[in-house]
Scaffold this motif. Structure first.
Motif, short mmCIF file in Angstrom:
data_model
loop_
_atom_site.label_atom_id
_atom_site.label_comp_id
_atom_site.label_asym_id
_atom_site.label_seq_id
_atom_site.Cartn_x
_atom_site.Cartn_y
_atom_site.Cartn_z
N PHE A 281 0.86 -1.16 -0.03
CA PHE A 281 0.02 -0.31 -0.02
C PHE A 281 0.91 1.29 -0.02
O PHE A 281 2.01 1.33 0.58
CB PHE A 281 -0.79 -0.05 1.32
N ASP A 282 0.39 2.32 -0.55
CA ASP A 282 1.16 3.53 -0.58
C ASP A 282 0.90 4.33 0.80
O ASP A 282 0.08 4.08 1.50
CB ASP A 282 0.94 4.27 -1.92
N THR A 283 1.93 5.39 0.96
CA THR A 283 1.54 6.10 2.54
C THR A 283 0.20 6.71 2.54
O THR A 283 -0.17 6.46 3.67
CB THR A 283 2.48 7.25 2.35
N VAL A 284 -0.66 6.94 1.55
CA VAL A 284 -1.76 7.47 1.81
C VAL A 284 -2.81 6.25 1.95
O VAL A 284 -3.71 6.30 3.04
CB VAL A 284 -2.42 8.15 0.48
N GLU A 285 -2.81 5.14 1.18
CA GLU A 285 -3.74 4.04 1.42
C GLU A 285 -3.60 3.57 2.79
O GLU A 285 -4.31 3.20 3.61
CB GLU A 285 -3.34 2.95 0.35
N ALA A 350 8.96 6.50 -4.79
CA ALA A 350 7.46 5.84 -4.67
C ALA A 350 6.85 6.94 -3.63
O ALA A 350 5.71 7.50 -3.99
CB ALA A 350 7.32 4.70 -4.64
N TYR A 351 7.26 7.23 -2.37
CA TYR A 351 6.63 7.92 -1.65
C TYR A 351 6.29 9.43 -1.93
O TYR A 351 5.53 9.97 -1.92
CB TYR A 351 7.50 7.74 -0.16
N LEU A 352 7.72 9.88 -2.58
CA LEU A 352 7.48 11.33 -2.87
C LEU A 352 6.50 11.68 -4.20
O LEU A 352 5.81 12.53 -4.12
CB LEU A 352 8.82 11.86 -3.50
N ALA A 353 6.60 10.43 -4.99
CA ALA A 353 5.53 10.59 -6.04
C ALA A 353 4.03 10.60 -5.62
O ALA A 353 3.47 11.31 -6.12
CB ALA A 353 5.86 9.48 -6.95
N THR A 354 3.91 9.73 -4.60
CA THR A 354 2.46 9.65 -4.04
C THR A 354 2.18 11.02 -3.69
O THR A 354 1.13 11.45 -3.61
CB THR A 354 2.56 8.52 -3.12
N MET A 356 3.16 13.78 -4.53
CA MET A 356 2.81 14.76 -5.52
C MET A 356 1.38 14.42 -6.15
O MET A 356 0.65 15.23 -6.29
CB MET A 356 3.76 14.63 -6.41
N LEU A 357 1.23 13.15 -6.45
CA LEU A 357 0.06 12.70 -7.03
C LEU A 357 -1.29 12.73 -6.21
O LEU A 357 -2.28 13.41 -6.56
CB LEU A 357 0.26 11.36 -7.55
N LYS A 358 -0.96 12.51 -5.13
CA LYS A 358 -2.31 12.30 -3.96
C LYS A 358 -2.51 13.55 -3.17
O LYS A 358 -3.54 13.70 -2.56
CB LYS A 358 -2.27 11.11 -3.26
N SER A 359 -1.35 14.21 -2.54
CA SER A 359 -1.51 15.02 -1.55
C SER A 359 -1.11 16.52 -2.23
O SER A 359 -1.13 17.28 -1.18
CB SER A 359 -0.29 14.69 -0.44
N GLY A 360 -1.09 16.44 -3.52
CA GLY A 360 -0.93 17.96 -4.01
C GLY A 360 0.30 18.44 -3.83
O GLY A 360 0.48 19.64 -3.89
N HIS A 361 1.56 17.79 -3.42
CA HIS A 361 2.93 18.19 -3.14
C HIS A 361 3.40 18.83 -4.51
O HIS A 361 3.02 18.62 -5.54
CB HIS A 361 3.76 17.41 -2.68
N LEU A 362 3.94 20.29 -4.16
CA LEU A 362 4.51 20.73 -5.68
C LEU A 362 6.02 20.30 -5.99
O LEU A 362 6.58 19.72 -5.11
CB LEU A 362 4.53 22.35 -5.43
N LEU A 363 6.10 20.44 -7.26
CA LEU A 363 7.30 20.11 -7.79
C LEU A 363 8.57 20.98 -7.27
O LEU A 363 8.28 22.11 -7.12
CB LEU A 363 7.38 20.19 -9.40
#
Ligand SMILES: Nc1nc2c(ncn2[C@@H]2O[C@H](COP(=O)(O)OP(=O)(O)OP(=O)(O)O)[C@@H](O)[C@H]2O)c(=O)[nH]1
Ligand SMILES: [Zn+2]
Length: 363
Positions: A281-285, A350-354, A356-363
């Protein structure tokens, strides 16, 4: 001030009780009452006693209910009806997702529809703020005052407590002293202590920042694994060090070290989340399966500390737009966002990608 504890102090006592597995008593809106015990720490003996008194339900958050396919009739929570033969092992299996995958047949679960869930809601909030799994056994009791008195249990007025849990506790500035750092020799560490008995928070002031100009600032949430152990699963340690180094080079800045470990769920729960991440599971799941929201932090705290220190405008070192939004809402002017991109490695990609994808973190 009377000698007896006020509501805030009773809530602190209740958190300590729940952490030790001691039940607490709550009084509800219409004189109703409940005996409450945290699912994570409750003992089989105390559950047996609760069962002698009636039929306790297990309150779980809607997030946890979603995984277990239990109906959250109360919106944000479900009151799961305990099967006749269910003991503490069953209760903990519902509260804790550790072996969801190896023992997927936990249901079907029936949840209660009738009656009021206010005490269940408060029970989950208290378990969360005690940094336990967000699940609690709740048994309706006819005479809460008598029960609390006879058993020497902490008694909470739920009607008064629910709104007070939303209020940020006052912070006392306990002390500050000079601590020369590798990154900046002219640093001071300030200790802030919330009056509600929760964790202390720290501010590291670098140089003598002008209170009338925007200060280079970072709101850093505690990460024992990243900050202290050098864990490669996140980017916290490098972010902490880079922020201090930038403030040192800049000649001034303020880093708030907020004790909101694991995005506010505590270290034990963060390790539960890590174990779930090992299951795929990813950090959000992982947070959701445990019954938490993605992020349980309260950043009003950061704004409050900045204001207490005399700051009203910041250049904020962050990639998290949520932090900027709350600062602005609390009256701290974010004149600039300074990106903080450090510490990427093959373990945290993968954590940083999640994020960005799910928590709206900026590039
Ligand atoms: N629950 C949970 N918490 C985590 C996980 N990995 C790291 N953390 C926590 O996440 C928080 C990260 O804090 P920050 O770096 O201040 O916050 P951020 O939201 O990433 O924002 P910026 O770093 O400012 O961009 C710390 O409290 C860590 O302990 C995880 O997988 N699960
Ligand atoms: Zn971390």
């Amino acid at each position: 001030m009377p000698l007896s504890p006020d509501l805030m102090e009773l809530l602190a006592r209740a958190r300590a009780d729940l952490r030790m597995g001691v039940p607490v008593v709550m009084t509800g809106p219409d004189g109703a009452g409940a005996l409450v015990m945290a699912a994570e720490t409750g003992s089989p003996e105390r559950l047996a006693l609760m069962r002698e008194m009636g039929a306790p339900d297990l309150a779980i958050s809607a997030r946890r209910a979603e995984t277990l396919k239990a109906r959250p009739y109360d919106g944000d929570l479900a009151r799961v009806i305990l099967p006749e033969d269910a003991g503490m092992t069953w209760v903990q299996g519902i509260a804790d997702p550790a072996d969801d995958l190896t023992r997927p047949m936990k249901g079907p679960l029936s949840s209660r529809r009738e009656g009021d869930a206010a005490l269940h809601r408060l029970a989950i909030s208290l378990a969360k703020s005690a940094r336990l799994l967000p699940a609690a056994l709740v048994l309706p009791v006819p005479q809460p005052f008598a029960l609390a008195g006879a058993e020497q249990l902490t008694l909470i007025d739920a009607v008064a407590a629910a709104p007070s849990l939303m209020v940020l506790a006052n912070l006392d500035h306990v002390v500050s002293a000079r601590v020369p750092l590798r990154a900046a020799e002219n640093a001071r560490l300030h200790i802030f202590r919330p009056e509600d008995g929760s964790e202390e928070h720290y501010a590291i002031e670098i140089g003598r920042p002008d209170r009338d100009a925007p200060v280079l600032a970072r709101l850093h949430s505690a990460c024992f694994t990243g900050d202290l152990l050098g864990s490669l699963k996140c980017d916290c340690g490098p972010q902490l060090n880079a922020a201090l180094a930038m403030m040192g080079e800049n000649g001034s800045g303020v880093l708030l070290y907020l004790n909101q470990e694991g995005r506010g769920i505590g270290l034990a729960n963060k390790m539960r989340a890590y174990a779930l991440q090992d299951q795929g599971f990813d950090t959000v799941e992982a947070n959701h399966r445990l019954g938490f929201e993605d992020d349980e932090r309260d950043f009003r705290l950061g704004a409050e500390i900045l204001q207490r220190m005399g700051f009203s405008a910041v250049k904020l070192l962050t990639n998290n737009p949520g932090k900027i939004k709350i600062m602005e809402r609390c009256g701290i002017d974010v004149v600039e966002r300074v990106p903080l991109k450090v510490g990427e490695n093959r373990f945290n990609e993968a954590y940083l990608a999640t994020k960005m994808l799910k928590s709206g973190h900026l590039l």
